[in-house]
Write an enzyme that holds these catalytic residues in place. Structure first.
Site, PDB file in Angstrom:
ATOM      1  N   GLU A 145       0.825  -1.203   0.000  1.00  0.00           N
ATOM      2  CA  GLU A 145       0.000   0.000   0.000  1.00  0.00           C
ATOM      3  C   GLU A 145       0.863   1.259   0.000  1.00  0.00           C
ATOM      4  OE1 GLU A 145      -4.248   0.274   1.933  1.00  0.00           O
ATOM      5  OE2 GLU A 145      -2.724   0.743   3.430  1.00  0.00           O
ATOM      6  N   GLU A 190       2.135   1.723  -3.440  1.00  0.00           N
ATOM      7  CA  GLU A 190       1.060   2.201  -4.314  1.00  0.00           C
ATOM      8  C   GLU A 190       0.803   3.694  -4.093  1.00  0.00           C
ATOM      9  OE1 GLU A 190      -3.637   1.227  -5.396  1.00  0.00           O
ATOM     10  OE2 GLU A 190      -2.656   0.182  -3.732  1.00  0.00           O
ATOM     11  N   CYS A 199      -8.505  -2.276   3.420  1.00  0.00           N
ATOM     12  CA  CYS A 199      -8.400  -3.476   4.259  1.00  0.00           C
ATOM     13  C   CYS A 199      -9.690  -3.800   4.991  1.00  0.00           C
ATOM     14  CB  CYS A 199      -7.248  -3.333   5.246  1.00  0.00           C
ATOM     15  SG  CYS A 199      -7.385  -1.908   6.331  1.00  0.00           S
ATOM     16  N   SER A 209      -7.346   1.763  -2.829  1.00  0.00           N
ATOM     17  CA  SER A 209      -6.116   0.995  -3.019  1.00  0.00           C
ATOM     18  C   SER A 209      -6.488  -0.367  -3.582  1.00  0.00           C
ATOM     19  CB  SER A 209      -5.395   0.822  -1.677  1.00  0.00           C
ATOM     20  OG  SER A 209      -4.412  -0.182  -1.768  1.00  0.00           O
ATOM     21  N   LYS A 269     -15.794 -10.234   6.418  1.00  0.00           N
ATOM     22  CA  LYS A 269     -14.744 -11.057   5.826  1.00  0.00           C
ATOM     23  C   LYS A 269     -15.259 -12.429   5.403  1.00  0.00           C
ATOM     24  CE  LYS A 269     -10.837  -8.639   7.891  1.00  0.00           C
ATOM     25  NZ  LYS A 269     -10.421  -8.032   6.613  1.00  0.00           N
ATOM     26  N   GLU A 286     -16.012 -11.633   1.957  1.00  0.00           N
ATOM     27  CA  GLU A 286     -14.805 -11.214   1.244  1.00  0.00           C
ATOM     28  C   GLU A 286     -14.070 -12.397   0.630  1.00  0.00           C
ATOM     29  OE1 GLU A 286     -10.790  -8.546   2.192  1.00  0.00           O
ATOM     30  OE2 GLU A 286     -11.672  -9.793   3.761  1.00  0.00           O
ATOM     31  N   GLU A 337     -12.892 -11.487  -7.408  1.00  0.00           N
ATOM     32  CA  GLU A 337     -11.662 -10.733  -7.675  1.00  0.00           C
ATOM     33  C   GLU A 337     -10.545 -11.059  -6.686  1.00  0.00           C
ATOM     34  OE1 GLU A 337     -15.088  -7.874  -8.787  1.00  0.00           O
ATOM     35  OE2 GLU A 337     -14.705  -9.529  -7.391  1.00  0.00           O
ATOM     36  N   CYS A 358     -11.491  -2.229  13.941  1.00  0.00           N
ATOM     37  CA  CYS A 358     -11.732  -3.660  14.100  1.00  0.00           C
ATOM     38  C   CYS A 358     -11.947  -4.068  15.551  1.00  0.00           C
ATOM     39  CB  CYS A 358     -10.568  -4.452  13.518  1.00  0.00           C
ATOM     40  SG  CYS A 358     -10.320  -4.190  11.752  1.00  0.00           S
TER      41      CYS A 358
END
Length: 595
Positions: A280, A283, A300, A320, A359, A362, A367, A506
């Site tokens: 990241e 990037e 994230c 990102s 998640k 996810e 992808e 989180c």
């Protein structure tokens, strides 16, 4: 504000003008039971559990909605108030399925607690039950309206905290039901799957879809190599499920318990967080140097990513492309780690223990698939992990001898990876590495205090490559939306923005232990989120390595396998893409994206 003088239970109490009876009582240390009330979220008075007797009033009044007035005299436990409260709860129970022994919320259910406190032992009102819906089409959330008490807390959190409002009361009278539009599926509306509705629910009407038995089957399969990874926020909350004080760090006792459950390896997702920072950070620098769209959003938090795909698909280029840490870990585990151990990747079963419900969906996102097999095979929430550990006979987590994470190839992690679990932690971790890498020397100041705290929006200014840039951090969509709108209108001053889907990050994820509303707004004098956050920063403070780029195993991974951040193989394994998610188009019958 001016003072208001009242009496509660014959005690003189000084309140503030504008206070409700409930607020005044809480300040005075007087407990009034509630069910529908959530501080700063909702106070509808719908449940009528907080009924109190006010001198001169003809009827009992709800403490959560009735404002105080000078000279008011309140009785919270008069015979009349208790009788009214008890009748209210008995009527709720008359339309409840009462399968408490098999319910996930057994012994942590606010309705169950009220029944115990009010001495409700029998079913005084028997009769027909409202038509019930059991909805479990999505990967993450299960809705069982046979347990719903129509308190509206899930509605308030979704609307007022997340700014979505996908839940509502529908129909009327005895047929009233709470759910997404048309009493349909979470799968087909613009739901983040964040699970904030689950941790707001006082009963078992909303819960995570359980994957414990899938994991047990894998553990018992001799052909499977079962790898477990644990997210940073889990260590700061798992102990609560075993009766330990909020904020107790149980990192190494948790590892010991998971190894006793039969996992072949137990690793720290913080390794994946360090890897995320490397990718990241690279990037962001590429974008700053003119090769991409600014500002860049972090990626994230899967609930946040879902929100963008639904609500702001025109801004997806700002996200990102980095996968989340546990997905990066899974990709590396089934490539580099598998090769180092000479194991066929198809035999590896990766289990992520996460504070997050989103998640669960996810890992099924097309992808995010690297090859012919999923990077991560199953996700367990913190609550599920506790149930798994207890199923294996470990009721006293604190009694276990501490054990370390496995250290081979994927075991080392920095303190920067640990603070990913706190709102602002991703930004602080990124700034540590960005500053050190661009300046070419060790940091004199590792801590970035501007990134810390429970504020919904935070900002900081950092110098990179001789130029100053503004960065921002937000948690929950209601706090994030003004930042997103500035990006949409082209008025944002920021270069880098961290967004976490859940309030506080989180540590308050939808899969974390559920703290009762009484604990949240009662007399405890602290915030459970603050205590969990504090535990993560403590672990970071004592970590031998505190900057992601200093992690020796990350350095080894790039040297032996990935080459450098942003390399072709890094792009293939560690990065993803996004797509526009359509709004409501009719109900499906299968889980999202399932063949």
């Amino acid at each position: 504000m001016s003072e208001v003088h009242i009496k509660i239970n014959h005690q003189f109490v000084t309140a503030e003008s504008g206070d409700t009876i409930l607020q005044a009582a809480n300040r005075a240390g007087i407990q009034i039971p509630t069910l529908c009330y959530l501080k700063n979220v909702i106070r509808s008075g719908a449940c009528r559990v907080c009924l109190v007797e006010v001198k001169g009033a003809r009827a009992l009044l709800s403490a959560c909605t009735t404002p105080v007035s000078e000279g008011m005299e309140v009785l919270t436990n008069s015979e009349r108030a208790i009788r009214g409260r008890k009748t209210t709860v008995e009527l709720m129970m008359s339309n409840h399925n009462k399968n408490c022994l098999s319910c996930k919320r057994n012994q942590n259910c606010e309705l169950q607690r009220l029944c115990a406190e009010l001495g409700i032992r029998e079913n005084r009102f028997e009769g027909e039950h409202s038509p019930a819906t059991l909805e479990q089409a999505s990967w993450g959330i299960v809705r069982d309206t046979s347990k719903c008490v129509l308190c509206e807390r899930c509605i308030g959190v979704c609307r007022n905290v997340q700014g979505l409002g996908i839940l509502s009361l529908q129909k009327r009278g005895f047929s009233t039901i709470c759910g997404p539009i048309g009493n349909g599926s979470f799968n087909d509306v613009d739901c983040m799957q964040c699970g904030q509705c689950v941790i707001a629910c006082p009963v078992g009407a909303l819960s995570e879809k359980e994957n414990i038995h899938d994991v047990i089957l894998a553990i018992n399969d001799p052909d499977k190599v079962v790898i477990c990874q644990t997210a940073p926020a889990v260590r700061a909350a798992l102990g609560e499920e075993f009766g330990l004080p909020i904020g107790t760090r149980v990192t190494h006792k948790m590892v010991a318990a998971l190894k006793r459950c039969g996992f072949d390896r137990v690793y720290d997702t913080d390794f994946g967080a360090d890897l995320t920072i490397m990718e990241e950070g690279h990037e962001l620098l590429e974008r700053i140097n003119g090769h991409g769209v600014l500002p860049m959003f972090t990626s994230c938090s899967p609930g946040w990513v879902r929100y963008m795909e639904y609500e702001y698909p025109q801004l997806l280029d700002h996200l990102s492309t980095c996968k989340s840490p546990h997905m990066m870990f899974g990709a590396i585990c089934k490539t580099y780690w598998a090769k180092q151990h000479n194991i066929d990747p198809s035999r590896i079963y990766v289990v992520s223990i996460m504070p997050c419900i989103a998640k669960k969906s996810e890992i099924h996102k097309e992808e995010n698939q690297t090859g012919d097999y999923p990077d991560v095979d199953a996700v367990l929430t913190t609550r599920e992990a506790a149930r798994l550990i207890k199923m294996y006979g470990m009721d006293d987590l604190d009694a276990l001898q501490e054990e370390d994470y496995d250290q081979d190839f994927l075991g080392a992690a920095s303190g920067a990876g640990v603070i990913f679990g706190a709102g602002g932690g991703v930004m602080e971790a990124a700034l540590r590495t960005l500053k050190q890498e661009t300046e070419g020397k060790k940091l004199e100041r590792v801590d970035f205090g501007e990134c810390r705290g429970m504020a919904g929006v935070k900002e900081a200014q950092v110098e990179l490559l001789g130029k100053k840039y503004w960065v921002a951090m937000a948690s929950s969509m209601s706090c994030a939306k003004p930042l997103i709108e500035d990006v949409r209108t082209g008025t944002s001053k920021y270069a880098f923005i961290e967004i976490m889907g859940c309030p506080g990050g989180c540590i308050n994820g939808g899969g974390q232990p559920i703290v009762s509303a009484r604990a949240k707004h009662g007399r405890l004098g602290y915030s459970y989120k603050d205590l969990r956050m504090k535990a993560l920063y403590e672990e970071d403070r004592y970590a031998p390595v505190r900057v992601s780029c200093d992690n020796p195993q990350i350095q080894q991974l790039y040297s032996a396998f990935l080459g450098k951040p942003g390399s072709e193989i890094s792009e293939h394994l560690l990065h993803t893409s996004y797509h526009r998610r359509p709004r409501f188009t009719g109900w499906k019958t299968k889980p999202e994206e399932q063949p």
